[in-house]
Design a protein around this motif. Structure first.
Motif: not given
Length: 450
Positions: A155-162, A439-447
């Protein structure tokens, strides 16, 4: 300086800016009209390329696509140094203290994580909740079930999170369904999970004894041997949180000088070892942690909720002990970094009773509180220069704050005269509504504006 032509997906983000020019020092820099430039490097990771006043650096980036957020402020993504994703649904459960809370709520609930479908649902909610609160990096406990690690990592990998997590090691004093019935197998499972997940994308593995009482000496020493074999993996556990717990440790390990010494004898006190709480340590233990490169995860909402005690900032600074802030969900009472920073301020203000001598508390500066949850926590994780800051080369994870998110915030922040006042108003009055975007990895993921 001209932009690096090897980078791709260059993008500019214009708003206010808050960051730490010297990541080792809790002194922030603030720009009311700033420009943050991000780009993707050859390894596929989005990083900060440039930061500074908009007027000073815009000419170096011709035809740069820019996202403009007038009135908002970009800041480093928060780093949570200690949390438990399987305890999401026991947050806010009443108990008489740490050990009763574990027995009545946590252990029964964690048994359910042998079911991958259940672990999937909870981990997805947990990670989305972290992002909603502006947390982009976390060191997290799973459960004793390997499935709980696999699902969380996916699930973390899918979201590109560290994210960093590990299978909990507990082969005694634990209920059926949660206890490792085969110690050797639990260690082999740990090694297999390291091979499967550590260093994949931005994921990391942590060797995770729950706490000394729930592991036999054989399991602790086996974990230490794995730690020696894999020096770049993390270690996480709990130490010196609660007086009853400490008494229990002394009964189980009478040969050890202290609670921390139990881990040290097993080879588990080293660089990249993070110990939660560290409340009831003595000077020898603090200095040893500092010399070994281990760090403390300060969990103030949990410590207040469970009545465990107060982290001693002054003694930790004297010893040179690295530390950072942590939510400790679900003993901790909030996912919000603002609630955690506010609680840390409250804890530091308390008078500590040490050897019968009262020592007055003190006020932590707002910049120091913020640093503890960003660049300071990153340094404690041995990830300084990668996360928790917005210096060039740091990974492009950041939050966008709206200091007018509520009527009271808007009224109060409009009247502040210094950076410290402005930051402190957000710490005391803020919650997830303050986080307009993550913003995670240069992509806005939560608003969170809705």
């Amino acid at each position: 300086m001209p932009p690096d032509t090897t980078l791709t997906e260059l993008h500019g983000w214009r708003a206010g800016l808050l960051w730490f020019p010297d990541p080792q020092t809790p002194l922030a820099q603030h720009e009311t009209d700033g420009l943050l430039v991000t780009g993707r490097s050859a390894d596929g990771i989005a990083r900060v390329v440039a930061i500074g006043p908009y007027a000073s650096i815009k000419e170096s980036f011709i035809d740069l696509p820019i996202t403009h957020w007038p009135g908002l402020c970009m800041a480093p993504g928060f780093v949570d140094l200690h949390t438990h994703y399987p305890q999401t649904d026991v947050i806010g459960s009443p108990a008489d203290g740490l050990l009763p809370w574990l027995e009545h709520y946590t252990f029964p609930h964690e048994k359910q994580f042998s079911d991958p479908a259940y672990a999937h649902e909870v981990s997805a909610f947990f990670l989305d909740e972290l992002m909603r609160h502006g947390v982009t990096t976390a060191l997290c406990f799973a459960t004793a079930h390997p499935e709980s690690v696999d699902v969380f990592m996916a699930e973390a990998q899918k979201r590109h999170l560290r994210m960093i997590t590990g299978k909990v090691l507990q082969d005694r004093h634990s209920p059926d369904g949660l206890r490792d019935t085969d110690t050797a197998l639990s260690l082999r499972q740990t090694e297999a999970l390291i091979a499967r997940w550590h260093g994949v994308d931005r994921l990391g593995y942590a060797i995770t004894p729950r706490f000394a009482p729930t592991s036999t000496p054989d399991q602790l020493h086996g974990a230490g041997e794995i730690a020696q074999q894999f020096p770049d993996v993390w270690i996480q556990s709990h130490v010196a949180e609660n007086i009853d717990e400490i008494r229990w440790v002394h009964e189980l390990f009478p040969e050890a000088r202290s609670y921390l010494d139990v881990y040290d004898r097993a080879g588990l006190v080293r660089q990249r070892a993070i110990y939660a709480h560290c409340i009831h340590l003595d000077e020898t233990d603090r200095r040893h942690m500092a010399e070994a490169g281990a760090s403390a995860a300060v969990s103030p909402t949990s410590n207040l909720f469970l009545g465990s005690g107060f982290f001693d900032y002054a003694a930790s600074d004297t010893a040179g002990l690295r530390y950072g802030l942590a939510s400790d969900v679900g003993g901790g009472t909030s996912f919000s970094p603002f609630h955690t920073m506010h609680a840390a301020y409250t804890v530091a203000r308390q008078t500590l009773e040490i050897a019968g001598i009262g020592r007055p508390g003190f006020s932590l500066a707002p910049e120091h509180l913020w640093w503890q949850h960003t660049a300071g926590a990153a340094a404690a994780l041995d990830l300084g220069g990668k996360v928790g800051n917005l210096l060039p080369g740091c990974e492009a994870d950041f939050v966008v704050l709206n200091p007018k998110a509520t009527p009271l915030l808007a009224r109060r922040t409009a009247q502040t005269e210094t950076l410290a006042e402005w930051l402190f108003a957000m710490i005391v009055l803020g919650d997830e509504r303050l986080v307009a975007h993550t913003v995670v990895q240069g992509q806005a993921v939560s608003d969170n504006r809705a």
